[in-house]
Design an enzyme around this catalytic site. Sequence first.
Site, mmCIF file in Angstrom:
data_model
loop_
_atom_site.group_PDB
_atom_site.id
_atom_site.type_symbol
_atom_site.label_atom_id
_atom_site.label_comp_id
_atom_site.label_asym_id
_atom_site.label_seq_id
_atom_site.Cartn_x
_atom_site.Cartn_y
_atom_site.Cartn_z
ATOM 1 N N GLU A 42 0.875 -1.170 0.000
ATOM 2 C CA GLU A 42 0.000 0.000 0.000
ATOM 3 C C GLU A 42 0.915 1.224 0.000
ATOM 4 O OE1 GLU A 42 -2.752 0.341 3.270
ATOM 5 O OE2 GLU A 42 -3.482 2.262 2.511
ATOM 6 N N ARG A 268 4.990 -12.911 9.870
ATOM 7 C CA ARG A 268 5.691 -11.682 9.519
ATOM 8 C C ARG A 268 7.043 -11.634 10.210
ATOM 9 N NH1 ARG A 268 3.201 -6.920 10.124
ATOM 10 N NH2 ARG A 268 4.847 -5.810 11.195
ATOM 11 N N LYS A 278 4.547 0.657 9.520
ATOM 12 C CA LYS A 278 4.627 1.881 8.717
ATOM 13 C C LYS A 278 4.048 3.062 9.464
ATOM 14 C CE LYS A 278 2.927 0.204 4.887
ATOM 15 N NZ LYS A 278 2.375 0.048 3.539
HETATM 16 P P1 ATP Z 1 2.933 -2.340 8.158
HETATM 17 O O1 ATP Z 1 2.498 -3.372 9.145
HETATM 18 O O2 ATP Z 1 4.376 -1.994 8.243
HETATM 19 O O3 ATP Z 1 2.078 -1.132 8.123
HETATM 20 P P2 ATP Z 1 1.476 -3.347 5.950
HETATM 21 O O4 ATP Z 1 1.147 -4.795 5.967
HETATM 22 O O5 ATP Z 1 0.397 -2.440 6.281
HETATM 23 O O6 ATP Z 1 2.792 -3.078 6.771
HETATM 24 P P3 ATP Z 1 1.582 -3.327 3.118
HETATM 25 O O7 ATP Z 1 2.067 -2.269 2.227
HETATM 26 O O8 ATP Z 1 0.149 -3.678 3.081
HETATM 27 O O9 ATP Z 1 2.026 -2.904 4.550
HETATM 28 O O10 ATP Z 1 2.450 -4.635 2.949
HETATM 29 C C1 ATP Z 1 2.735 -5.217 1.718
HETATM 30 C C2 ATP Z 1 3.081 -6.665 1.915
HETATM 31 O O11 ATP Z 1 4.170 -6.792 2.818
HETATM 32 C C3 ATP Z 1 1.922 -7.413 2.530
HETATM 33 O O12 ATP Z 1 1.722 -8.606 1.799
HETATM 34 C C4 ATP Z 1 2.356 -7.692 3.924
HETATM 35 O O13 ATP Z 1 1.825 -8.907 4.378
HETATM 36 C C5 ATP Z 1 3.875 -7.743 3.804
HETATM 37 N N1 ATP Z 1 4.498 -7.363 5.076
HETATM 38 C C6 ATP Z 1 4.277 -6.237 5.785
HETATM 39 N N2 ATP Z 1 4.983 -6.249 6.932
HETATM 40 C C7 ATP Z 1 5.682 -7.416 6.943
HETATM 41 C C8 ATP Z 1 6.592 -8.034 7.860
HETATM 42 N N3 ATP Z 1 6.945 -7.448 9.006
HETATM 43 N N4 ATP Z 1 7.118 -9.239 7.542
HETATM 44 C C9 ATP Z 1 6.786 -9.828 6.377
HETATM 45 N N5 ATP Z 1 5.934 -9.319 5.481
HETATM 46 C C10 ATP Z 1 5.372 -8.126 5.748
HETATM 47 MG MG MG Z 2 -1.382 -3.834 4.738
#
Ligand code: ATP
Ligand code: MG
Length: 568
Positions: A42, A268, A278
């Site tokens: 995102e 994760r 984020k």
């Molecule tokens: P955050 O928790 O940092 O806000 P998010 O999941 O909201 O991250 P996205 O941009 O939606 O951020 O993430 C893109 C991809 O990265 C998703 O498929 C998510 O599952 C993966 N992802 C995010 N954080 C992690 C993590 N700590 N370890 C592994 N994969 C991750």
């Molecule tokens: Mg997300």
Amino acid sequence: MHAVSGPSTIEAPERSDFIRDIVAADHAAGRVSSVVTRFPPEPNGRLHIGHAKSICLNFGIAAEFGGRCHLRFDDTNPTKEEQEYIDAIEADVRWLGFDWGEHLYHASDYFEQLYAWAVHLIEASLAYVDDLSGEEIREHRGTLTEPGRPSPWRDRPVAESLDLFARMRAGEFPNGARVLRARIDMASPNINLRDPVLYRIVHAAHPRTGDAWCIYPTYDFAHGQSDAIEGVTHSICTLEFENHRPLYDWLIEHLPVPSRPRQYEFARLNLTWTVLSKRFLLRLVDEGHVRGWDDPRMPTIAGLRRRGYPAEGIRDFATAIGVSKADSVVELARLEHAVRAVLNRDAPRRMAVLDPLKVVITNYPEGQVEELEAVNNPENESAGTRLVPFGRELWIERDDFMEDPPARFYRLTPGREVRLRYAYFITCHEVVKDASGAVVELRCTYDPATRGGDAPDGRRPKATLHWVFAERAVAAEVRLYEPLFVRSDPGADGDLLVDLNPDSERVLSGCYLEPAAAGSPVGETVQFERLGYFCVDPDTAPGRPVFDRTVSLKDTWAKVQARGQGGG
Ligand code: ATP
Ligand code: MG
């Protein structure tokens, strides 16, 4: 420490984990003809090391199985998303070493199709426009132990929902006035199936579609359908989406989508001393706790890059930690270990003095300068040698001298002989102090017979010191970094900001470099002998280098492994 060697590990085929096992089985059984994965960020912030794990997994699997991996922006929330993040994310994925070829997509590419499918659900009595407020919807949703209650609008006529949904799209209603909900099961034990919201009204311009839309699909409605449109076979995400999977499957089942993707979840990445959220990282940037998204203390890809972490080290780390379904916290030392292994193999060696103390060699001719040969990288003969200037006045590290040393201090002290790296043996004879009693200069003699660092009579000093020739020294700023938090589990007691480390950055301004170090381009990481790895920071100005400490030389993870406590 040994250099890592061999080709990049991106395509190591012998690797396995539960996701690769699933993909391999699907492939072998012919359930999928070509493996298609995707990385779906995102664009509401910059990527961090957790995302790197997901990127390595998705692009890695695609490469190993001869398939492809899409980069798809999950751009369904225009109030938080920016073009700047879209551009930065593309650059970060590329820098990590991955290529999506022509397969760059956006959920917003599918807004028209998603809208049509929402209408399809309404027509099938599987979705309805709800007039309840967000607050009321939450109240009706129930809890883990109590079922939800149906909205009074749940059974409104299909024609009425169709009409209202069209008028939502046309911009007739303000934010939050109405939503479109799936009509599934308000008593489901899975709260995600209690008539989840599919569309909300958001009067905000979108970075790509501009003002074309004022209703936007939710993540749950956009994600699986985007996967289906693109022919994604394995939609790999983190565990928090596990209980969204029944909804993912329900939507795929009830819509005329062109393919049948499946979702798989893995744990994760969590790292000690680090926060991977984020939202919190954005707060650090907005509130000025760091220099920006690319601050070398940030766990963002941009921060790690600025700090001097090589992309290969990050990929090796992802490989080493593997993929599992069990939540765990990985030691930050493992990431540093992977980074150090690459830098040890690749980084040129240089000499720098961070906390300088003047040494005058009293028996060295005034005005004489000589050039001594120094090895650029003992791990890589082809890196060759360089010439380092040497003369009568030098800088050494202040803590390499003690006037009254304890028993096991082997470095310089009055009357003792030490080796200067690639130069000569020197002996300290006199300590010069200022009025306050602070040591300001050491007066030493050198032994001309020890040129290059060896004595003809075979005597061997117990210590070898690094040094810089004062006359040709280049003044530099060096920034030393420690973790952003004072505890390995930041936020465990509540507020993350309380755990911020006030000393996470120390700026040293009076450092001296040998001339070769001053010639490194921005982004190059070198080893300052005995001190650690340091990367040229973009704040560097002509004649005024700035270096960031990437990582120290000490490898705590290697020690843990040597003691037999390490895994993976
Ligand atoms: P955050 O928790 O940092 O806000 P998010 O999941 O909201 O991250 P996205 O941009 O939606 O951020 O993430 C893109 C991809 O990265 C998703 O498929 C998510 O599952 C993966 N992802 C995010 N954080 C992690 C993590 N700590 N370890 C592994 N994969 C991750
Ligand atoms: Mg997300």
